[in-house]
Write an enzyme that holds these catalytic residues in place. Structure first.
Site, PDB file in Angstrom:
ATOM      1  N   LYS A 231       0.956  -0.981   0.023  1.00 45.36           N
ATOM      2  CA  LYS A 231      -0.078  -0.077  -0.016  1.00 45.36           C
ATOM      3  C   LYS A 231       0.647   1.368  -0.023  1.00 45.36           C
ATOM      4  O   LYS A 231       2.146   1.121   0.127  1.00 45.36           O
ATOM      5  CB  LYS A 231      -0.966  -0.039   1.139  1.00 45.36           C
ATOM      6  CG  LYS A 231      -1.820  -1.333   1.274  1.00 45.36           C
ATOM      7  CD  LYS A 231      -2.908  -1.330  -0.113  1.00 45.36           C
ATOM      8  CE  LYS A 231      -3.882  -2.062  -0.032  1.00 45.36           C
ATOM      9  NZ  LYS A 231      -3.597  -3.531  -0.472  1.00 45.36           N
TER      10      LYS A 231
HETATM   11  C1  LIG Z   1      -9.419  -3.215  -1.489  1.00 45.79           C
HETATM   12  C2  LIG Z   1      -8.811  -3.954  -0.256  1.00 45.79           C
HETATM   13  N1  LIG Z   1      -9.569  -4.154   0.829  1.00 45.79           N
HETATM   14  C3  LIG Z   1      -8.968  -4.949   1.796  1.00 45.79           C
HETATM   15  C4  LIG Z   1      -7.630  -5.568   1.503  1.00 45.79           C
HETATM   16  C5  LIG Z   1      -7.063  -6.366   2.742  1.00 45.79           C
HETATM   17  O1  LIG Z   1      -6.107  -5.708   3.399  1.00 45.79           O
HETATM   18  P1  LIG Z   1      -4.680  -6.620   3.862  1.00 45.79           P
HETATM   19  O2  LIG Z   1      -3.973  -7.378   2.976  1.00 45.79           O
HETATM   20  O3  LIG Z   1      -4.110  -5.431   4.907  1.00 45.79           O
HETATM   21  O4  LIG Z   1      -5.547  -7.747   4.915  1.00 45.79           O
HETATM   22  C6  LIG Z   1      -6.784  -5.157   0.319  1.00 45.79           C
HETATM   23  C7  LIG Z   1      -5.343  -5.503   0.217  1.00 45.79           C
HETATM   24  O5  LIG Z   1      -4.819  -5.686  -0.941  1.00 45.79           O
HETATM   25  C8  LIG Z   1      -7.324  -4.374  -0.606  1.00 45.79           C
HETATM   26  O6  LIG Z   1      -6.690  -4.118  -1.769  1.00 45.79           O
END
Ligand SMILES: Cc1ncc(COP(=O)(O)O)c(C=O)c1O
EC number: 2.6.1.50
Length: 391
Positions: A180
């Site tokens: 991110k």
């Molecule tokens: C749109 C979206 N929602 C949720 C997530 C989940 O985040 P995490 O990987 O930190 O669990 C991501 C991760 O890529 C995402 O791109």
């Protein structure tokens, strides 16, 4: 491709301070406090809980809504699994809606078509950092008395009509995973301004223990999704860099669109004029009527010329993943369906625009180290490949 140096003195300074602490536990931890201060400086949300991931933040948000088994949450057909995992664990039902062809975000008209008597919430995902049409989605939510969870995982620093995304809905969720805009390896954050959702927010990610009173007699079932001090130290330092990172990415993405405008065979992402796209990535679509090569051949030609890209984004819409096609959520079972609390059959779901986007798009890398000269080189290659492939 230029690559940014993502971590350095700011992170080291926080980590050095952290190792002198007696405890690395989050509750009243100085690094967690610093993270919350940095977050609130940018997102004025009173109730915040840092989590172990974005997925965890979204699960906490869903749990805080206290949905009943079989209640429905409308989500976009193109997103990360992290958007839907918490919905399923809370025994609610993700209902996939189609996307707008040029923003790749929830299409408000299709959201309306998917609303039923069981719909309780909407989850707009600001895909790639492009703000959703929040005025239309919030109007739908008000009319049907739905809660809105904004999934801002890909949209750090993005702005809807000048305001940071995450302030329009009832709850906002963010991710600090390694890919991110800002990262602490893995982490997340869930936040709200609503007292009734906010007061219990932390409990939903901390075994429903009450840290204020020290109470360890939970009233509800909740997992441990706490973020610890090392992650908070890095995340707090990262947030101090957010404005610069987003300014650079916004400039790079905007310039790419300017440079590619008018090129035959390309369909560029569109952004509402009052909004700020924070370009976690850049997704363009190919007009296959005007190009004589396949999408994969187009992406390969870009790769051969040194442009960092992949064909499409996720391999298929989320409802087409085997776990959904086989309703294989709990060791081959889906209790809410077996109990007759939902009739949902993911084998019957169709979102034609989402399917088309994933078949004809190319995802270009954007990062904050790319300057104008580099973006112009990328644009020149994309234009050349499109010209060479023109019918
Ligand atoms: C749109 C979206 N929602 C949720 C997530 C989940 O985040 P995490 O990987 O930190 O669990 C991501 C991760 O890529 C995402 O791109």
């Amino acid at each position: 491709m230029p690559r940014p140096q993502r971590w350095g003195a700011a992170e080291l300074e926080r980590l050095s301070a952290m190792v002198t602490q007696p405890s690395l536990f989050y509750w009243r931890g100085p690094q967690t406090t610093a993270l919350l201060d940095e977050f609130r400086r940018r997102y004025p949300l009173n109730f915040c809980f840092p989590t172990s991931s974005g997925t965890a933040a979204l699960h906490v948000a869903i749990a805080a809504l206290r949905l009943k088994p079989g209640d429905e949450v409308i989500v976009p057909a193109i997103t990360d699994m992290g958007s839907v995992i918490g919905i399923l664990y809370q025994q609610a039902v993700p209902v996939f809606a189609d996307l707008e062809p040029q923003t790749y975000n929830l299409d408000p008209a299709d959201v309306c078509r998917r609303i039923t008597a069981k719909t309780r919430a909407l989850m707009p995902v600001h895909l790639a950092g492009n703000p959703c049409d929040m005025s239309a989605l919030m109007a739908i939510a008000r009319e049907h008395r739905l809660q809105v969870i904004e999934d801002c995982a890909q949209a750090w620093g993005a702005r809807w009509r000048g305001q940071p995304v995450g302030l329009q809905g009832n709850l906002a969720c963010f991710s600090f995973n390694d890919y991110k805009h800002v990262s602490c390896g893995d982490g997340g954050l869930v936040a709200t301004n609503q007292l009734e959702l906010g007061t219990g927010l932390g409990k939903w990610g901390d075994k429903f223990y009450d840290r204020e009173t020290g109470g360890r007699d939970p009233l509800e079932l909740a997992p441990n999704y706490r973020m610890s001090e090392p992650q908070a130290a890095v995340a707090a330092a990262q947030l101090t860099k957010l404005e610069q990172i987003v300014a650079n990415r916004h400039r790079a993405g905007t310039r790419l669109t300017e440079q590619l405008a008018g090129a035959a065979g390309l369909r560029l992402p569109s952004v509402q004029t009052a909004d700020t796209h924070s370009y976690w990535f850049y997704l363009l679509r190919l007009d296959r009527e005007r190009l004589a090569v396949s999408r994969d051949e187009f992406a390969q030609a870009l790769t051969n010329a040194g442009v960092s890209c992949t064909p499409g984004y996720i391999p298929r819409p989320v409802y087409r993943y085997p776990v959904f096609q086989q309703h294989n959520f709990f060791s081959g079972h889906w209790p809410v369906r077996e109990l007759g609390l939902t009739q949902m059959d993911y084998r019957q779901v169709r979102c034609p625009e989402a399917e088309a986007i994933l078949e004809d798009s190319v995802k270009l890398t954007i990062n904050e180290a790319m300057d104008d000269a580099y973006i112009d080189e990328v644009a020149a290659v994309v234009r050349d490949v499109a010209r060479a492939a023109a019918r």
